[in-house]
Design a protein around this motif. Structure first.
Motif, PDB file in Angstrom:
ATOM      1  N   THR A  64      18.655  19.148 -42.014  1.00 25.37           N
ATOM      2  CA  THR A  64      17.738  19.985 -41.235  1.00 25.37           C
ATOM      3  C   THR A  64      16.648  20.584 -42.116  1.00 25.37           C
ATOM      4  O   THR A  64      15.478  20.671 -41.707  1.00 25.37           O
ATOM      5  CB  THR A  64      18.520  21.106 -40.535  1.00 25.37           C
ATOM      6  OG1 THR A  64      19.488  20.530 -39.666  1.00 25.37           O
ATOM      7  CG2 THR A  64      17.584  21.988 -39.717  1.00 25.37           C
ATOM      8  N   ASP A  65      17.016  20.988 -43.332  1.00 28.74           N
ATOM      9  CA  ASP A  65      16.023  21.565 -44.249  1.00 28.74           C
ATOM     10  C   ASP A  65      14.912  20.563 -44.570  1.00 28.74           C
ATOM     11  O   ASP A  65      13.766  20.958 -44.821  1.00 28.74           O
ATOM     12  CB  ASP A  65      16.698  22.010 -45.544  1.00 28.74           C
ATOM     13  CG  ASP A  65      17.531  23.271 -45.365  1.00 28.74           C
ATOM     14  OD1 ASP A  65      17.360  23.947 -44.318  1.00 28.74           O
ATOM     15  OD2 ASP A  65      18.352  23.571 -46.251  1.00 28.74           O
ATOM     16  N   ILE A  66      15.246  19.275 -44.547  1.00 29.56           N
ATOM     17  CA  ILE A  66      14.258  18.247 -44.887  1.00 29.56           C
ATOM     18  C   ILE A  66      13.516  17.746 -43.652  1.00 29.56           C
ATOM     19  O   ILE A  66      12.285  17.594 -43.661  1.00 29.56           O
ATOM     20  CB  ILE A  66      14.958  17.064 -45.598  1.00 29.56           C
ATOM     21  CG1 ILE A  66      15.585  17.548 -46.913  1.00 29.56           C
ATOM     22  CG2 ILE A  66      13.974  15.923 -45.870  1.00 29.56           C
ATOM     23  CD1 ILE A  66      16.574  16.575 -47.508  1.00 29.56           C
ATOM     24  N   LEU A  67      14.243  17.533 -42.570  1.00 31.45           N
ATOM     25  CA  LEU A  67      13.638  16.929 -41.384  1.00 31.45           C
ATOM     26  C   LEU A  67      13.179  17.960 -40.356  1.00 31.45           C
ATOM     27  O   LEU A  67      12.408  17.613 -39.442  1.00 31.45           O
ATOM     28  CB  LEU A  67      14.630  15.967 -40.713  1.00 31.45           C
ATOM     29  CG  LEU A  67      15.120  14.800 -41.564  1.00 31.45           C
ATOM     30  CD1 LEU A  67      16.028  13.895 -40.723  1.00 31.45           C
ATOM     31  CD2 LEU A  67      13.969  13.999 -42.155  1.00 31.45           C
ATOM     32  N   GLY A  68      13.658  19.183 -40.474  1.00 27.31           N
ATOM     33  CA  GLY A  68      13.266  20.212 -39.517  1.00 27.31           C
ATOM     34  C   GLY A  68      14.096  20.171 -38.246  1.00 27.31           C
ATOM     35  O   GLY A  68      15.179  19.574 -38.200  1.00 27.31           O
ATOM     36  N   HIS A  69      13.561  20.780 -37.166  1.00 30.71           N
ATOM     37  CA  HIS A  69      14.309  20.909 -35.906  1.00 30.71           C
ATOM     38  C   HIS A  69      13.622  20.194 -34.747  1.00 30.71           C
ATOM     39  O   HIS A  69      13.973  20.423 -33.586  1.00 30.71           O
ATOM     40  CB  HIS A  69      14.476  22.398 -35.547  1.00 30.71           C
ATOM     41  CG  HIS A  69      15.282  23.168 -36.541  1.00 30.71           C
ATOM     42  ND1 HIS A  69      16.654  23.254 -36.498  1.00 30.71           N
ATOM     43  CD2 HIS A  69      14.889  23.886 -37.634  1.00 30.71           C
ATOM     44  CE1 HIS A  69      17.091  24.000 -37.502  1.00 30.71           C
ATOM     45  NE2 HIS A  69      16.034  24.403 -38.205  1.00 30.71           N
ATOM     46  N   GLY A  70      12.662  19.322 -35.052  1.00 30.68           N
ATOM     47  CA  GLY A  70      11.903  18.682 -33.988  1.00 30.68           C
ATOM     48  C   GLY A  70      12.652  17.566 -33.292  1.00 30.68           C
ATOM     49  O   GLY A  70      13.827  17.274 -33.574  1.00 30.68           O
ATOM     50  N   GLU A  71      11.957  16.901 -32.377  1.00 28.23           N
ATOM     51  CA  GLU A  71      12.563  15.839 -31.572  1.00 28.23           C
ATOM     52  C   GLU A  71      13.019  14.669 -32.438  1.00 28.23           C
ATOM     53  O   GLU A  71      14.100  14.117 -32.223  1.00 28.23           O
ATOM     54  CB  GLU A  71      11.560  15.361 -30.519  1.00 28.23           C
ATOM     55  CG  GLU A  71      12.125  14.271 -29.612  1.00 28.23           C
ATOM     56  CD  GLU A  71      11.103  13.776 -28.600  1.00 28.23           C
ATOM     57  OE1 GLU A  71      11.420  12.823 -27.870  1.00 28.23           O
ATOM     58  OE2 GLU A  71       9.984  14.327 -28.566  1.00 28.23           O
ATOM     59  N   GLU A  72      12.185  14.286 -33.416  1.00 25.02           N
ATOM     60  CA  GLU A  72      12.558  13.154 -34.279  1.00 25.02           C
ATOM     61  C   GLU A  72      13.818  13.470 -35.061  1.00 25.02           C
ATOM     62  O   GLU A  72      14.690  12.603 -35.237  1.00 25.02           O
ATOM     63  CB  GLU A  72      11.408  12.802 -35.206  1.00 25.02           C
ATOM     64  CG  GLU A  72      10.218  12.165 -34.490  1.00 25.02           C
ATOM     65  CD  GLU A  72       9.101  11.796 -35.442  1.00 25.02           C
ATOM     66  OE1 GLU A  72       9.233  12.093 -36.654  1.00 25.02           O
ATOM     67  OE2 GLU A  72       8.106  11.215 -34.982  1.00 25.02           O
ATOM     68  N   ALA A  73      13.936  14.714 -35.556  1.00 28.10           N
ATOM     69  CA  ALA A  73      15.141  15.116 -36.294  1.00 28.10           C
ATOM     70  C   ALA A  73      16.366  15.054 -35.393  1.00 28.10           C
ATOM     71  O   ALA A  73      17.459  14.642 -35.822  1.00 28.10           O
ATOM     72  CB  ALA A  73      14.962  16.511 -36.867  1.00 28.10           C
ATOM     73  N   ALA A  74      16.200  15.434 -34.132  1.00 28.88           N
ATOM     74  CA  ALA A  74      17.317  15.391 -33.177  1.00 28.88           C
ATOM     75  C   ALA A  74      17.740  13.951 -32.906  1.00 28.88           C
ATOM     76  O   ALA A  74      18.943  13.644 -32.835  1.00 28.88           O
ATOM     77  CB  ALA A  74      16.924  16.091 -31.882  1.00 28.88           C
ATOM     78  N   ILE A  75      16.755  13.073 -32.751  1.00 24.64           N
ATOM     79  CA  ILE A  75      17.075  11.646 -32.547  1.00 24.64           C
ATOM     80  C   ILE A  75      17.767  11.093 -33.775  1.00 24.64           C
ATOM     81  O   ILE A  75      18.738  10.321 -33.675  1.00 24.64           O
ATOM     82  CB  ILE A  75      15.798  10.847 -32.224  1.00 24.64           C
ATOM     83  CG1 ILE A  75      15.204  11.308 -30.896  1.00 24.64           C
ATOM     84  CG2 ILE A  75      16.108   9.352 -32.176  1.00 24.64           C
ATOM     85  CD1 ILE A  75      13.853  10.679 -30.579  1.00 24.64           C
ATOM     86  N   GLY A  83       8.833   2.474 -31.419  1.00 21.75           N
ATOM     87  CA  GLY A  83       8.332   3.759 -31.879  1.00 21.75           C
ATOM     88  C   GLY A  83       9.426   4.621 -32.468  1.00 21.75           C
ATOM     89  O   GLY A  83       9.229   5.289 -33.502  1.00 21.75           O
ATOM     90  N   GLU A  84      10.595   4.628 -31.835  1.00 16.56           N
ATOM     91  CA  GLU A  84      11.716   5.426 -32.342  1.00 16.56           C
ATOM     92  C   GLU A  84      12.222   4.889 -33.672  1.00 16.56           C
ATOM     93  O   GLU A  84      12.549   5.665 -34.579  1.00 16.56           O
ATOM     94  CB  GLU A  84      12.832   5.454 -31.302  1.00 16.56           C
ATOM     95  CG  GLU A  84      12.491   6.288 -30.066  1.00 16.56           C
ATOM     96  CD  GLU A  84      13.537   6.159 -28.978  1.00 16.56           C
ATOM     97  OE1 GLU A  84      13.680   7.109 -28.186  1.00 16.56           O
ATOM     98  OE2 GLU A  84      14.209   5.091 -28.895  1.00 16.56           O
ATOM     99  N   GLU A  85      12.284   3.568 -33.805  1.00 19.29           N
ATOM    100  CA  GLU A  85      12.727   2.998 -35.084  1.00 19.29           C
ATOM    101  C   GLU A  85      11.745   3.338 -36.203  1.00 19.29           C
ATOM    102  O   GLU A  85      12.146   3.628 -37.335  1.00 19.29           O
ATOM    103  CB  GLU A  85      12.902   1.476 -34.971  1.00 19.29           C
ATOM    104  CG  GLU A  85      14.136   1.037 -34.196  1.00 19.29           C
ATOM    105  CD  GLU A  85      15.447   1.368 -34.915  1.00 19.29           C
ATOM    106  OE1 GLU A  85      15.430   1.730 -36.108  1.00 19.29           O
ATOM    107  OE2 GLU A  85      16.502   1.269 -34.269  1.00 19.29           O
ATOM    108  N   ARG A  86      10.457   3.327 -35.906  1.00 18.06           N
ATOM    109  CA  ARG A  86       9.471   3.715 -36.923  1.00 18.06           C
ATOM    110  C   ARG A  86       9.638   5.181 -37.309  1.00 18.06           C
ATOM    111  O   ARG A  86       9.509   5.553 -38.491  1.00 18.06           O
ATOM    112  CB  ARG A  86       8.056   3.427 -36.420  1.00 18.06           C
ATOM    113  CG  ARG A  86       7.700   1.947 -36.437  1.00 18.06           C
ATOM    114  CD  ARG A  86       6.227   1.718 -36.161  1.00 18.06           C
ATOM    115  NE  ARG A  86       5.868   2.066 -34.780  1.00 18.06           N
ATOM    116  CZ  ARG A  86       5.978   1.226 -33.756  1.00 18.06           C
ATOM    117  NH1 ARG A  86       6.433  -0.004 -33.941  1.00 18.06           N
ATOM    118  NH2 ARG A  86       5.606   1.613 -32.541  1.00 18.06           N
ATOM    119  N   ALA A  87       9.947   6.017 -36.342  1.00 18.67           N
ATOM    120  CA  ALA A  87      10.202   7.432 -36.634  1.00 18.67           C
ATOM    121  C   ALA A  87      11.446   7.586 -37.508  1.00 18.67           C
ATOM    122  O   ALA A  87      11.476   8.415 -38.427  1.00 18.67           O
ATOM    123  CB  ALA A  87      10.362   8.220 -35.336  1.00 18.67           C
TER     124      ALA A  87
END
Length: 685
Positions: free
Chosen positions: A336-347, A378-382
């Motif tokens: 979480t510290d690296i990716l944050g709390h956004g949608e991509e981090a949740a996915i 798009g999700e795989e690229r994320a």
């Protein structure tokens, strides 16, 4: 003060033990002479640098003064790196198994002063647990038996000598038939985990050689279940925790049946075999997942495994900073510290099994076992972007230990895999990597015309084994077919002559050690596979290829003799001989494709694409330029381009097809012609 003699050794594994209070000797004649002089038994300890339980036993016992005092007083102690002396390891691991024990490392064997084994085990704990006696109790009891029960020692050594002495022929057995090989493959399905793939149960190893045979037999005999089980196995391996989803590359095995929890060490041979196998299956499936895993794993080899000069190192350790897997695992907070709390981090968390509680000892091993299917583009690229951020942070950590010695046999596997992958995926830089590593072996690992097994810091160690020659010959044959350069075929011919001269087992096959390897009590002889295909299995394919490529019938005769020597054992214990079974598929009906035309011409790429879209394991591919001809004994002798067009001929055994001038037709015909209709028996041998 203990006299530890390992400080001058080049092996990273032996260097790990140079400060032990144990009076270690390296493997040498002087150690056995000292044992004879003092009438002491020998304690032989065999391991390797990336071995987790080897480290555990070292910390618990070899680094402790009280244990070392017992070892030094009661034994002559020899430490061996199994990767540097696989012939020593093979001999004594076989002895342990003949004693009814399960093999593994560390290998702990007790020998008489002349090198004959009489008792052994693997890991012994410092205190009695896991159903095992303490190592100190073992030391005391073995020394007592050696001193007081000479008759028991004599009985044990006589039994093991009889069991270890090679048999040059395993008895009369019927020749393999198509029906029998199909039945063996069908029978293996019962051993496959239908949910997770791989062999049933835990621990889970890739067992590449077994699944290569299932794939070949599945394609040849239209055994759809075999094909699907291979696909399912690779799916779970590619998505499991055994795969490093950030840096590429596969660990040696997982301790569980789901492919989730690896022992984290990464070995060159596993990755080479998986690259080659995934490439072969990709040809048939065109799977994006397999294509990605091949590219990522080769990326790991290129980034982390190349030594100066272009060859590949042996392995990465499981441990860093004294902890197993510390380099690879994460907490949810770290991610979480690296990716944050956004949608991509949740996915990412959902896709890679990231939870607060973790999936292993409170930490997370990244895996996609709960999300096997690919996401949308798009999700795989994320996910790629998330993984890149985590990888960059991981690079700041203390890395596991790197064993940078160069092993000829494992490099042979890597060279072959890279050349085949480079050809199939139209990646010429991968072929360059293969050629560079091959050049290293040729320029730095040969002395007085003979190959050596290991190289590190400019020093050669260990006489070459049959596996060294077999794998380098195989690499040369693949490089010849991929590049068209005659020098690789010339090398394969020369090295096969050396094998025939120094490793010949007279009635068929090859000894593991050369006839002038003087420091072994016996020369191992077997065709059963281990984590890698047996040298005899590899040579069976090599000899078939050499016959096709040179037209020299002596190679075919030797291949027939090799198969005859071991087919009785293979028919009795088939699952241990799948490398040989794959070679038998080749020998029953050698498959070759001759392409008459300019391999550098404008239409060559279309023909290569056609060959890259159909799996024909074991087949040879020969390009015949307009001014060349194949050997007179070749079934494609005299085949020429039709009306100036590039022309292909498909040859199965002595028969060749009519000329084919359309790459699309070639692909369709290859798929049609590779299959054989057989009746699969209900109860195979």
């Amino acid at each position: 003060m203990a006299l530890n003699r390992l400080s001058e050794e080049t092996s990273p594994y032996l260097q790990q033990h140079k400060h032990n209070p144990v009076e270690w000797w390296p493997w040498c004649q002087e150690a056995f002479e000292e044992a004879q002089r003092l009438d002491k038994p020998v304690l032989l300890s065999v391991g390797y640098a990336a071995c987790h339980w080897c480290h555990v036993m070292a910390h618990e016992s070899f680094e402790k003064e009280d244990t070392a005092e017992l070892m030094n007083r009661l034994f002559i102690n020899i430490k061996v790196d199994r990767e540097e002396r696989p012939d020593v390891d093979t001999l004594y691991m076989t002895a342990l198994q003949e004693l009814g024990e399960q093999g593994g490392w560390p290998l702990t064997m007790f020998l008489t002063p002349d090198g004959m084994p009489f008792f052994g085990g693997t890991y012994f704990p410092d205190k009695s647990r896991f159903g095992k006696p303490s190592f100190k109790d073992v030391l005391v009891n073995v020394a007592r038996v050696y001193a007081q029960e000479k008759e028991t020692i004599a009985q044990n050594t006589a039994y093991l000598k009889q069991r270890l002495t090679p048999r040059l022929n395993y008895g009369a057995a019927p020749e393999f038939s198509e029906e029998q090989l199909a039945a063996i493959a069908a029978k293996f399905i019962g051993a496959i985990d239908p949910t997770n793939g791989g062999l049933r149960g835990a621990p889970k190893f890739p067992n590449t050689t077994i699944f290569q045979f299932l794939w070949r037999a599945g394609l040849r005999y239209n055994l759809k279940t075999c094909i699907e089980e291979v696909k399912n196995t690779l799916l779970h391996i590619c998505q499991g925790g055994i795969y490093d989803h950030l840096g590429g590359g596969f660990s040696r095995y997982t301790v569980d049946e789901r492919w989730l929890v690896p022992h984290f060490e990464k070995m060159l041979y596993d990755n080479a075999l998986l690259i080659e196998f995934m490439t072969e299956v990709w040809k048939e499936t065109q799977s994006d997942r397999l294509k990605t895993r091949v590219a990522e794993t080769i990326g790991w080899l290129k980034r982390d495994m190349i030594v100066p000069g272009g060859a590949f190192a042996a392995s990465y350790d499981a441990d860093s900073e004294g902890e197993e897997g510390k380099f690879y695992v994460w907490t949810a907070r770290e991610i979480t510290d690296i990716l944050g709390h956004g949608e991509e981090a949740a996915i990412f968390a959902q896709t890679y099994d990231v939870t607060e509680g973790g999936n292993w000892e409170g930490k997370t091993i990244l895996n996609r076992l709960k999300a096997l299917a690919l996401l949308n583009g798009g999700e795989e690229r994320a996910m790629d972007e998330c993984r890149a951020k985590l990888f960059a942070e991981r690079e700041r950590r203390v890395k596991p230990g790197w064993d940078d010695k160069v092993l000829a046999d494992w490099n042979g596997l890597a060279i072959r895999a890279l050349a085949r992958a480079g050809d199939a995926f139209a990646q010429p830089d991968w072929i360059v990597l293969a050629a560079d590593a091959y050049g290293f072996v040729k320029s730095r690992m040969i002395e007085n015309g003979r190959l050596f097994h290991s190289w590190r810091d400019g020093k050669l160690k260990g006489p070459a084994t049959a596996a060294d020659y077999a794998n380098i010959i195989s690499a040369a044959l693949v490089l010849h077919q991929v590049t068209g350069e005659p020098r690789y075929l010339d090398d394969a011919v020369e090295w096969t002559a050396i094998m025939n001269r120094h490793y010949d087992a007279e009635q068929g096959g090859y000894y593991f050690a050369a006839d002038d390897t003087s420091d072994l009590i016996l020369r191992p002889l077997s065709a059963s596979d281990d984590a890698v295909p047996n040298a005899n299995a590899t040579m069976l394919q090599n000899l078939a290829d050499l016959y096709t490529l040179t037209g020299d019938a002596a190679y075919l005769k030797r291949a027939d003799g090799l198969l005859t020597a071991f087919q009785g054992a293979a028919q009795t214990m088939a699952i241990g001989y799948t490398g040989l079974l794959s070679g038998a598929l080749t020998l029953i009906s050698p498959q070759s494709i001759a392409i008459a035309g300019d391999r550098a011409g404008p239409d060559a790429a279309a023909w290569r694409r056609a060959l890259a879209e159909v799996s024909l394991p074991g087949a040879t591919v020969q390009w015949v330029n307009p001014d060349e001809n194949l050997p007179a004994s070749s079934p494609a002798f005299g085949k020429k381009a039709i009306d100036g067009k590039t022309t292909a001929y498909i040859c199965f055994g002595p028969r060749c097809s009519e000329p084919i001038t359309d790459p699309a037709i070639l692909k369709d015909r290859l798929k049609e012609d590779r299959a054989v209709s057989v009746q699969v028996a209900a109860s195979p041998v």
